[in-house]
Scaffold this motif. Structure first.
Motif, mmCIF file in Angstrom:
data_model
loop_
_atom_site.group_PDB
_atom_site.id
_atom_site.type_symbol
_atom_site.label_atom_id
_atom_site.label_comp_id
_atom_site.label_asym_id
_atom_site.label_seq_id
_atom_site.Cartn_x
_atom_site.Cartn_y
_atom_site.Cartn_z
ATOM 1 N N GLY A 187 0.832 -1.189 0.000
ATOM 2 C CA GLY A 187 0.000 0.000 0.000
ATOM 3 C C GLY A 187 0.871 1.244 0.000
ATOM 4 N N ALA A 188 0.231 2.413 -0.050
ATOM 5 C CA ALA A 188 0.971 3.674 -0.156
ATOM 6 C C ALA A 188 1.977 3.861 0.975
ATOM 7 C CB ALA A 188 -0.011 4.845 -0.197
ATOM 8 N N SER A 189 1.593 3.522 2.194
ATOM 9 C CA SER A 189 2.477 3.723 3.343
ATOM 10 C C SER A 189 3.031 2.414 3.892
ATOM 11 C CB SER A 189 1.724 4.464 4.463
ATOM 12 O OG SER A 189 0.591 3.714 4.870
ATOM 13 N N LYS A 198 9.524 -1.671 -0.519
ATOM 14 C CA LYS A 198 9.804 -0.331 -1.025
ATOM 15 C C LYS A 198 11.208 0.081 -0.605
ATOM 16 C CE LYS A 198 5.157 1.445 -1.569
ATOM 17 N NZ LYS A 198 4.245 2.594 -1.365
ATOM 18 N N PRO A 249 5.301 6.604 -0.108
ATOM 19 C CA PRO A 249 4.441 6.663 -1.298
ATOM 20 C C PRO A 249 5.190 6.980 -2.587
ATOM 21 C CG PRO A 249 3.429 7.819 0.550
ATOM 22 C CD PRO A 249 4.836 7.516 0.949
ATOM 23 N N THR A 308 9.654 0.146 -5.841
ATOM 24 C CA THR A 308 9.490 -1.165 -5.210
ATOM 25 C C THR A 308 10.353 -2.191 -5.925
ATOM 26 O OG1 THR A 308 7.593 -1.734 -6.602
ATOM 27 C CG2 THR A 308 7.122 -0.675 -4.485
#
Length: 350
Positions: free
Chosen positions: A34-36, A71, A115, A119
């Motif tokens: 996910g974004a965070s 990430k 974000p 990745t």
């Protein structure tokens, strides 16, 4: 198929159908970060084909696959953002942030940067051999193996696993093979190894593309250096590097393995290629792993003596570790403050 191997033994009372395992893995299917979210792990299709099964059963062997996405935020970027936030606080309050606040700023910086981060993905294959009571991972890092095994145990009810341990440590066995020039039956020593001293210096000697049956290598062992890696070939069919933790690295099949078989390289259909690869891989390693365990004195079970490669206890017939250890000279032991064995007998080649 597998480039590295870490071997686990499963409890003898475990049994589950392919459908049951599939249903459990589906609950932990892989989803991108996910974004965070900094890291995500989950199960994906072993064949690499969307909507294919999460558990592939081929010749009685089960193949699974774990996907990991992480990430990447460079430490220098995080530090720069933390410094910016700290400078803002200093301007506003007239004081520099303390250690506790610095940690909070680092967490804040990570949340801001995640974000925007790139990745990277990596996959780990899992081989379950129910008849042999083995689970094998395609990884040589124990940290990564622990993550995957934790996922597997959490997903599959009643599955209990333990890392395979042998009666003789790989380092001791490798020292004996190099020192005597006598590798175990069915194995040949190749031309790569790493030796590390047991003293506080932790000095390391590495040989690559080098004949290891030399007085120089033997002298390193006599002086207290123990092998941590050794290249071996099994029955002229499979080559690999054995490590001190009994992980296998750089696994490679020799050409003879593919002679007379329907090699996957000749396949144009992905499904046929996958089936052929699995058949070749499992066919070789259901024989190689037991012979490697036997070469290391048999499998060790806590509270028991050595056991056969299938996990069944057998009468004590492994050689004593002290008889296998290469003993350093008295001077080397005194200099290092530690020896590799209590025995004072000279090594067999002295």
């Amino acid at each position: 198929m597998f480039k590295n191997l870490t071997v686990y033994r499963m409890a003898s009372d475990w049994a589950a159908t392919t459908a049951a395992i599939e249903a459990e893995l589906d609950k932990a299917r892989f989803a991108p970060c996910g974004a965070s979210q900094e890291k995500s792990m989950g199960w994906v299709e072993p064949r690499g084909i969307a909507f294919a099964p999460l558990v592939e059963s081929i010749g009685g062997h089960l193949m699974l696959k774990v996907m990991t996405e992480q990430k990447v935020v460079p430490g220098s970027v995080v530090k720069r953002r933390v410094d910016e936030l700290a400078e803002q606080i200093e301007k506003q309050t007239g004081r520099k942030p303390g250690k506790k606040q610095q940690k909070e700023l680092k967490d804040q910086a990570m949340l801001e940067l995640l974000p925007m981060a790139f990745t990277k993905q990596s996959a780990t294959r899992v081989w379950i051999a129910p008849a042999e009571r083995m689970v094998v991972l395609d990884c040589a890092s124990q940290g990564k193996a622990d993550e995957v095994i934790t996922m597997l145990i959490q997903a599959v009810e009643g599955l209990a696993l333990s890392l395979v341990q042998t009666e003789m440590s790989p380092s001791v066995a490798m020292a004996h093979w190099l020192g005597t020039g006598e590798p175990p039956y069915a194995f040949l020593v190749d031309n790569e190894c790493e030796l590390k001293s047991t003293d506080e210096m932790k000095s390391v000697v590495r040989y690559t593309r080098h004949n290891l049956d030399t007085d120089e290598v033997k002298q390193h062992i006599v002086s207290g250096k123990m092998p941590t890696k050794l290249a071996l070939t099994w029955r002229e069919r499979v080559s690999f590097i054995l490590t001190e933790s009994m992980a296998l690295k750089k696994v490679a099949f020799q050409d003879v393995v593919f002679e007379g078989s329907t090699a996957s390289a000749a396949k144009t259909d992905k499904n046929e290629a996958f089936d052929a690869d699995v058949a070749i891989f499992t066919g070789e390693f259901v024989e190689l792993i037991p012979e490697l365990l036997e070469a290391l004195g048999g499998e060790q079970v806590i509270g028991q003596g050595p056991v056969d490669a299938d996990g069944v206890p057998r009468p004590e017939r492994a050689m004593r570790v002290a008889d296998q250890v290469v003993t350093p000279s008295p001077g080397a032991a005194e200099a290092s403050g530690a020896g590799v064995a209590d025995s004072v007998e000279p090594p067999p080649w002295a």
